[in-house]
Design a protein around this motif. Structure first.
Motif, PDB file in Angstrom:
ATOM      1  N   ARG A  24      -2.383  17.203  41.587  1.00  0.00           N
ATOM      2  CA  ARG A  24      -2.163  17.332  39.855  1.00  0.00           C
ATOM      3  C   ARG A  24      -1.083  18.631  39.740  1.00  0.00           C
ATOM      4  N   TYR A  25      -0.850  19.110  40.746  1.00  0.00           N
ATOM      5  CA  TYR A  25       0.468  20.230  40.704  1.00  0.00           C
ATOM      6  C   TYR A  25       1.658  19.442  41.123  1.00  0.00           C
ATOM      7  N   PHE A  26       1.687  18.259  41.610  1.00  0.00           N
ATOM      8  CA  PHE A  26       2.928  18.040  42.550  1.00  0.00           C
ATOM      9  C   PHE A  26       3.590  16.742  41.698  1.00  0.00           C
ATOM     10  N   GLU A  27       4.697  16.642  41.854  1.00  0.00           N
ATOM     11  CA  GLU A  27       5.543  15.515  41.126  1.00  0.00           C
ATOM     12  C   GLU A  27       5.182  14.100  41.828  1.00  0.00           C
ATOM     13  N   ARG A  28       5.019  14.261  43.274  1.00  0.00           N
ATOM     14  CA  ARG A  28       4.688  12.875  43.930  1.00  0.00           C
ATOM     15  C   ARG A  28       3.569  13.420  45.018  1.00  0.00           C
ATOM     16  N   THR A  29       2.880  12.475  45.261  1.00  0.00           N
ATOM     17  CA  THR A  29       1.713  12.692  46.309  1.00  0.00           C
ATOM     18  C   THR A  29       1.745  11.343  47.109  1.00  0.00           C
ATOM     19  N   VAL A  30       1.838  11.880  48.465  1.00  0.00           N
ATOM     20  CA  VAL A  30       1.673  10.731  49.674  1.00  0.00           C
ATOM     21  C   VAL A  30       0.612  11.316  50.399  1.00  0.00           C
ATOM     22  N   ALA A  31      -0.258  10.249  50.436  1.00  0.00           N
ATOM     23  CA  ALA A  31      -1.740  10.495  51.362  1.00  0.00           C
ATOM     24  C   ALA A  31      -1.704   9.254  52.409  1.00  0.00           C
ATOM     25  N   VAL A  32      -2.108  10.141  53.675  1.00  0.00           N
ATOM     26  CA  VAL A  32      -2.128   9.130  55.009  1.00  0.00           C
ATOM     27  C   VAL A  32      -3.656   9.182  55.306  1.00  0.00           C
ATOM     28  N   GLU A  33      -4.009   7.965  55.551  1.00  0.00           N
ATOM     29  CA  GLU A  33      -5.578   7.788  55.589  1.00  0.00           C
ATOM     30  C   GLU A  33      -5.558   6.281  56.400  1.00  0.00           C
ATOM     31  N   PRO A  34      -5.919   6.551  57.731  1.00  0.00           N
ATOM     32  CA  PRO A  34      -5.926   5.338  58.594  1.00  0.00           C
ATOM     33  C   PRO A  34      -7.094   4.639  58.390  1.00  0.00           C
ATOM     34  N   SER A  35      -8.236   5.101  57.730  1.00  0.00           N
ATOM     35  CA  SER A  35      -9.572   4.343  57.710  1.00  0.00           C
ATOM     36  C   SER A  35      -9.649   3.527  56.314  1.00  0.00           C
ATOM     37  N   ALA A  36      -9.829   2.089  56.708  1.00  0.00           N
ATOM     38  CA  ALA A  36      -9.694   1.218  55.489  1.00  0.00           C
ATOM     39  C   ALA A  36     -10.800   1.439  54.582  1.00  0.00           C
ATOM     40  N   MET A  80     -12.093   4.448  53.830  1.00  0.00           N
ATOM     41  CA  MET A  80     -11.692   5.714  53.223  1.00  0.00           C
ATOM     42  C   MET A  80     -10.578   5.226  51.835  1.00  0.00           C
ATOM     43  N   ARG A  81      -9.778   4.543  52.499  1.00  0.00           N
ATOM     44  CA  ARG A  81      -8.552   4.112  51.641  1.00  0.00           C
ATOM     45  C   ARG A  81      -8.846   3.409  50.251  1.00  0.00           C
ATOM     46  N   GLY A  82      -9.936   2.846  50.380  1.00  0.00           N
ATOM     47  CA  GLY A  82     -10.394   2.165  49.033  1.00  0.00           C
ATOM     48  C   GLY A  82     -10.771   3.179  47.884  1.00  0.00           C
ATOM     49  N   LYS A  83     -11.613   4.265  48.552  1.00  0.00           N
ATOM     50  CA  LYS A  83     -11.911   5.283  47.371  1.00  0.00           C
ATOM     51  C   LYS A  83     -10.726   6.247  47.198  1.00  0.00           C
ATOM     52  N   LEU A  84      -9.997   6.445  48.076  1.00  0.00           N
ATOM     53  CA  LEU A  84      -8.655   7.150  48.073  1.00  0.00           C
ATOM     54  C   LEU A  84      -7.823   6.683  46.792  1.00  0.00           C
ATOM     55  N   ARG A  85      -7.677   5.433  46.764  1.00  0.00           N
ATOM     56  CA  ARG A  85      -6.938   4.727  45.870  1.00  0.00           C
ATOM     57  C   ARG A  85      -7.295   4.787  44.361  1.00  0.00           C
ATOM     58  N   LEU A  86      -8.660   4.868  44.212  1.00  0.00           N
ATOM     59  CA  LEU A  86      -9.373   5.027  43.252  1.00  0.00           C
ATOM     60  C   LEU A  86      -9.167   6.570  42.603  1.00  0.00           C
ATOM     61  N   LEU A 129      -0.393   5.672  52.763  1.00  0.00           N
ATOM     62  CA  LEU A 129      -0.101   5.044  54.055  1.00  0.00           C
ATOM     63  C   LEU A 129      -1.052   4.990  55.016  1.00  0.00           C
ATOM     64  N   PRO A 130      -1.327   3.817  55.553  1.00  0.00           N
ATOM     65  CA  PRO A 130      -2.263   3.493  56.368  1.00  0.00           C
ATOM     66  C   PRO A 130      -2.416   3.788  57.916  1.00  0.00           C
ATOM     67  N   GLU A 131      -1.025   4.178  58.390  1.00  0.00           N
ATOM     68  CA  GLU A 131      -0.936   4.544  59.905  1.00  0.00           C
ATOM     69  C   GLU A 131      -1.371   5.518  60.352  1.00  0.00           C
ATOM     70  N   PRO A 132      -1.870   5.648  61.750  1.00  0.00           N
ATOM     71  CA  PRO A 132      -2.462   6.949  62.148  1.00  0.00           C
ATOM     72  C   PRO A 132      -1.321   7.824  62.308  1.00  0.00           C
ATOM     73  N   LEU A 133      -1.561   9.093  62.346  1.00  0.00           N
ATOM     74  CA  LEU A 133      -0.804  10.369  62.359  1.00  0.00           C
ATOM     75  C   LEU A 133       0.387  10.180  63.603  1.00  0.00           C
ATOM     76  N   ASP A 134       0.059   9.786  64.623  1.00  0.00           N
ATOM     77  CA  ASP A 134       1.250   9.685  65.453  1.00  0.00           C
ATOM     78  C   ASP A 134       2.225   8.501  65.388  1.00  0.00           C
TER      79      ASP A 134
END
Length: 262
Positions: free
Chosen positions: A71-83, A85-91, A99-104
């Motif tokens: 809520r503080y930023f103009e844009r948010t980018v979230a990295v989460e490899p777990s499918a 977790m991503r469903g709840k993250l998008r909600l 982004l679904p890729e692992p950190l490496d």
């Protein structure tokens, strides 16, 4: 190798996509003061930033903290490899780029004024910590901040994990190594004193099992028995009023990246 008896009941290896993990995680969230206290401190860090153009949350999980910071930023980018977790993250963060890729392997779209790496290093081999955090620092914009959060090695939670698995995590050597390698940046390591509380022993044991899963339990042989974990919880975390309290102090490493010309 230790021989299991017929009535043994080893600790479960909790999969983040499974019902047992979700149950324990919800119990933990219901009884901990972590979110209000950490969110308040994170807000203070954000308010001290010169720019708030982009947030990069690495290992965003289900997105509760991502939503608070976003809520503080103009844009948010979230990295989460777990499918799962991503469903709840998008909600939780419908406007975020997820982004679904692992950190490496992930490639964020640009430098971020805040890079948040919270409770992720448990899943990274310690010998890879400098490289992983170094990449996160490379993704931090000049004048921005990188936040790395991990359990304090001397917290009751981590002493319990070490007792049953031998695993012990510590940000301090990493902070020292980064400071030596990149002395132009500003470094601060602080602790947040957090506690989980419940009136029920069975819930305390489920949460304790969740906490011990910070170790790679698939590599622990034999797995500790739940009866031994319950006895540990009773011996170390019972309070005179019949409730249970597990301290899980966290360390937060803040790296303020040097601005242009530094």
């Amino acid at each position: 190798m230790e021989t299991r008896t017929a009535d043994s009941n080893p600790l479960r290896v909790l999969d983040v996509s499974g019902a047992a993990y979700r149950h324990a995680f919800e119990l933990f969230l219901a009884g901990t003061d972590e979110k209000p206290l950490t969110h308040a401190r994170l807000s203070e860090v954000v308010e001290g930033l010169e720019h708030r153009r982009m947030l990069l949350d690495l290992g965003a999980g289900e997105g509760r903290t991502t939503a608070h910071l976003g809520r503080y930023f103009e844009r948010t980018v979230a990295v989460e490899p777990s499918a799962a977790m991503r469903g709840k993250l998008r909600l939780a963060c419908p406007d975020a780029l997820v982004l679904p890729e692992p950190l490496d392997r992930v490639r964020p779209p640009g430098p971020a004024d805040l890079v948040h790496l919270s409770h992720v290093l448990y899943y990274v081999p310690p010998e890879d910590w400098p490289r992983t955090v170094g990449r996160a620092l490379d993704w931090t914009a000049p004048g921005g901040a990188l936040l790395v959060v991990l359990q304090n090695p001397d917290s009751p939670c981590m002493r319990m994990a070490a007792h049953f698995t031998g695993v012990r995590y510590d940000l301090r050597p990493l902070a020292d190594r980064l400071r030596e390698r990149e002395p132009a940046h500003a470094y601060a390591l602080e602790t947040l004193d957090l506690h989980y509380r419940t009136d029920r022993l069975d819930e305390a044991v489920d949460v304790a099992e969740f906490m011990v899963n910070v170790a790679e339990l698939t590599a622990v042989d034999p797995l500790p028995d739940r009866a031994d974990l319950a006895a540990y919880v009773q011996d170390h975390f019972a309070r005179p009023d019949g409730s249970y309290e597990i301290g899980h102090t966290q360390d937060m490493l803040t790296v303020r990246r040097a601005g242009p010309g530094r």
